[in-house]
Design a protein around this motif. Structure first.
Motif, PDB file in Angstrom:
ATOM      1  N   LEU A 151       7.734   0.543  -6.963  1.00  0.00           N
ATOM      2  CA  LEU A 151       6.960   0.040  -5.545  1.00  0.00           C
ATOM      3  C   LEU A 151       5.874  -0.487  -6.210  1.00  0.00           C
ATOM      4  CD1 LEU A 151       7.176   2.894  -2.843  1.00  0.00           C
ATOM      5  CD2 LEU A 151       8.176   0.476  -3.027  1.00  0.00           C
ATOM      6  N   PRO A 152       4.932  -0.138  -7.092  1.00  0.00           N
ATOM      7  CA  PRO A 152       3.637  -0.811  -7.562  1.00  0.00           C
ATOM      8  C   PRO A 152       4.111  -1.914  -8.256  1.00  0.00           C
ATOM      9  CG  PRO A 152       3.809   1.332  -8.621  1.00  0.00           C
ATOM     10  CD  PRO A 152       4.689   1.276  -7.688  1.00  0.00           C
ATOM     11  N   TRP A 201      13.824   6.364  -0.092  1.00  0.00           N
ATOM     12  CA  TRP A 201      14.390   6.114  -1.246  1.00  0.00           C
ATOM     13  C   TRP A 201      13.631   6.322  -2.610  1.00  0.00           C
ATOM     14  CZ3 TRP A 201      17.365   0.779   0.219  1.00  0.00           C
ATOM     15  CH2 TRP A 201      18.263   1.092   1.280  1.00  0.00           C
ATOM     16  N   LEU A 202      12.285   5.910  -2.242  1.00  0.00           N
ATOM     17  CA  LEU A 202      11.407   5.846  -3.550  1.00  0.00           C
ATOM     18  C   LEU A 202      10.217   6.622  -3.222  1.00  0.00           C
ATOM     19  CD1 LEU A 202      11.319   1.969  -4.146  1.00  0.00           C
ATOM     20  CD2 LEU A 202      12.486   3.595  -5.404  1.00  0.00           C
ATOM     21  N   PRO A 203       9.370   7.200  -4.368  1.00  0.00           N
ATOM     22  CA  PRO A 203       8.244   8.073  -4.251  1.00  0.00           C
ATOM     23  C   PRO A 203       7.130   7.198  -3.749  1.00  0.00           C
ATOM     24  CG  PRO A 203       8.673   7.535  -6.585  1.00  0.00           C
ATOM     25  CD  PRO A 203       9.819   6.955  -5.599  1.00  0.00           C
ATOM     26  N   SER A 204       6.304   8.021  -2.937  1.00  0.00           N
ATOM     27  CA  SER A 204       5.345   7.474  -2.283  1.00  0.00           C
ATOM     28  C   SER A 204       3.942   7.213  -3.031  1.00  0.00           C
ATOM     29  CB  SER A 204       4.605   8.183  -1.100  1.00  0.00           C
ATOM     30  OG  SER A 204       4.327   9.491  -1.520  1.00  0.00           O
ATOM     31  N   LEU A 257       3.086  -2.258   3.348  1.00  0.00           N
ATOM     32  CA  LEU A 257       4.541  -2.509   4.029  1.00  0.00           C
ATOM     33  C   LEU A 257       5.772  -1.838   3.344  1.00  0.00           C
ATOM     34  CD1 LEU A 257       5.623  -4.029   6.395  1.00  0.00           C
ATOM     35  CD2 LEU A 257       6.019  -5.950   4.767  1.00  0.00           C
ATOM     36  N   LEU A 258       5.571  -1.836   1.943  1.00  0.00           N
ATOM     37  CA  LEU A 258       6.603  -1.444   1.183  1.00  0.00           C
ATOM     38  C   LEU A 258       6.962   0.208   1.112  1.00  0.00           C
ATOM     39  CD1 LEU A 258       6.792  -3.793  -2.263  1.00  0.00           C
ATOM     40  CD2 LEU A 258       8.256  -3.746  -0.186  1.00  0.00           C
ATOM     41  N   LEU A 259       5.763   0.716   1.207  1.00  0.00           N
ATOM     42  CA  LEU A 259       5.560   2.213   1.313  1.00  0.00           C
ATOM     43  C   LEU A 259       5.993   2.698   2.638  1.00  0.00           C
ATOM     44  CD1 LEU A 259       1.836   3.402   0.043  1.00  0.00           C
ATOM     45  CD2 LEU A 259       4.017   4.031  -0.769  1.00  0.00           C
ATOM     46  N   MET A 260       5.848   1.851   3.653  1.00  0.00           N
ATOM     47  CA  MET A 260       6.312   2.381   4.956  1.00  0.00           C
ATOM     48  C   MET A 260       7.916   2.362   4.943  1.00  0.00           C
ATOM     49  SD  MET A 260       3.449   0.568   7.563  1.00  0.00           S
ATOM     50  CE  MET A 260       4.781   0.747   9.047  1.00  0.00           C
ATOM     51  N   ILE A 261       8.515   1.242   4.377  1.00  0.00           N
ATOM     52  CA  ILE A 261       9.908   1.110   4.579  1.00  0.00           C
ATOM     53  C   ILE A 261      10.690   1.949   3.532  1.00  0.00           C
ATOM     54  CG2 ILE A 261      11.728  -0.493   4.167  1.00  0.00           C
ATOM     55  CD1 ILE A 261       9.552  -2.759   4.928  1.00  0.00           C
TER      56      ILE A 261
END
Length: 307
Positions: free
Chosen positions: A177-178, A146-149, A135-139
Motif C-alpha cells: 500500500l505505501p 486484502w492488505l494490512p492497514s 483512499l487505498l486504505l479504505m478500499i
C-alpha cells in the motif's frame, strides 16, 4: 550543511515550551529542575550551546534522547533505514517504469494511447498523496481486507535486525500500500520529463545519422533515450528530496516506523536531540544525493567534464 544546521538551531530555540515541562513532575523541587536543566546543558550560554551543537552534529554525536533514555544515534539510524526500506523500492520502480514509459510516449507522439497516458499521468501528479493513501486504505485494508492497514511487519514477525525484517514476504506484504502510493506519485515526473526531452531529441541530426546507418529502431531509441537522460538524473535527486518531504504523512497514515514519524513524535515531546538528528540526517542525505547526481552527468554525457 552549516547553514541548515544553524537555521535548525535557531528554529528549535525559538519553539515555545520547555523540554523539562513535559519531563519533571510538579512535585519536583526547584533544585531538582535546575539540576535536570544543567544535565541537559540548557543553562549554558547560547553560544556555548551552539558550538557544542555544531561539533556534535559534525561528529554524529547526537547525545541521548530526553525521554527514551537511549542514545539518539541508535534511534535515528534505525528509523532512517526503515524509511529507506519504504522509499527506495518505490523510487527505483518509478524511475525505471517512468523512464521507459516516457521514452515510448515521446517517441510515439500522436499515437492512440499517448493522450490517454498523459492525462492519467497528470491526474496522478495532481492527486495529493495523503488522499490517495486514505483512499487505498479504505478500499484494500478496511473494505476488502486484502492488505494490512499499517506497520512495517506483523507484530509477531518483528525480527531482531533490520535485514531480518525486510528479507521476508511479510515486509513486502506491508509495503504494497505505501509503495503503491509513492509509485503513483513518483512515476509521473520521470515519465513526463523524459517524454518532453525525447520530443526534442527525436528531431536531432544524430538520430537521422543513426537511421541512415541502417540501425534498428530499437537501437536508435536507446541512443536517443541516453541523450535525453540528463534532466532525469537531476530529477532523481529532486524526487528523493520530495519523497523525504512527503513521506512523513505517509508514515503516520500507514504507521510506518520511519524517521518522519519519529520526528513528529519527538517534536510533540520537545525531544530536541532526536529532532535535530532527524532533520540533519534528512538534509545531509538530500545534499549528498544531489552531489552524486552532478557527478553522474559525466558518466552519462561525455560532453560534460570536470576540471
Amino acid at each position: 550543511i552549516w547553514a541548515i544546521l544553524t537555521l535548525l538551531f535557531i528554529v528549535l530555540k525559538t519553539l515555545p515550551g520547555d523540554p523539562t515541562a513535559l519531563f519533571v513532575d510538579s512535585n519536583f523541587a526547584p533544585e531538582m529542575i535546575a539540576a535536570q536543566r544543567a544535565a541537559w546543558g540548557l543553562d549554558d550560554p547560547i553560544l556555548v550551546q551552539y558550538a557544542r551543537y555544531i561539533w556534535n552534529m559534525a561528529t554524529f554525536e547526537f547525545g541521548q534522547s530526553f525521554f527514551q533514555a537511549v542514545p539518539v544515534r541508535e534511534i535515528v539510524f534505525e528509523k532512517l533505514l526503515n524509511t529507506w526500506a519504504m522509499v527506495l523500492p518505490a523510487l527505483v520502480l518509478a524511475i525505471a517504469l517512468g523512464a521507459v514509459l516516457g521514452a515510448m510516449l515521446g517517441w510515439r507522439r500522436g499515437s492512440r494511447g499517448e493522450g490517454t497516458s498523459v492525462a492519467l499521468l497528470l491526474a496522478l501528479r495532481s492527486a495529493p498523496s495523503f488522499f490517495v493513501a486514505i483512499l487505498l486504505l479504505m478500499i484494500f485494508a478496511y473494505q476488502l481486507r486484502w492488505l494490512p492497514s499499517g506497520g512495517m511487519v506483523s507484530l509477531d514477525n518483528d525480527g531482531e535486525t533490520f535485514l531480518a525484517r525486510i528479507l521476508t514476504f511479510d515486509y513486502l506484504y506491508h509495503l504494497i500500500l505505501p509503495g503503491l502510493v509513492l509509485l503513483s506519485r513518483e512515476i509521473t515526473t520521470p515519465a513526463l520529463l523524459l517524454r518532453s526531452t525525447m520530443l526534442e531529441v527525436r528531431n536531432s541530426d544524430f538520430v537521422d545519422i543513426l537511421r541512415a546507418k541502417g540501425l534498428k529502431e530499437r537501437v536508435v531509441v536507446t541512443h536517443a533515450a541516453r541523450n535525453a537522460m540528463l534532466p532525469l538524473v537531476t530529477d532523481v535527486a529532486v524526487s528523493l528530496a520530495l519523497l523525504f518531504e512527503g513521506q512523513v504523512l505517509l508514515e503516520i497514515i500507514f504507521a510506518w516506523p520511519g524517521i518522519g514519524r519519529e520526528m513528529v513524535t519527538a517534536l510533540n515531546n520537545l525531544d530536541y536531540p532526536i529532532v535535530q538528528a532527524c532533520f540533519f540526517l534528512m538534509a545531509l542525505t538530500i545534499l549528498v544525493l544531489n552531489f552524486i547526481a552532478d557527478l553522474l552527468y559525466g558518466l552519462i554525457d561525455p560532453r560534460v567534464t570536470y576540471t
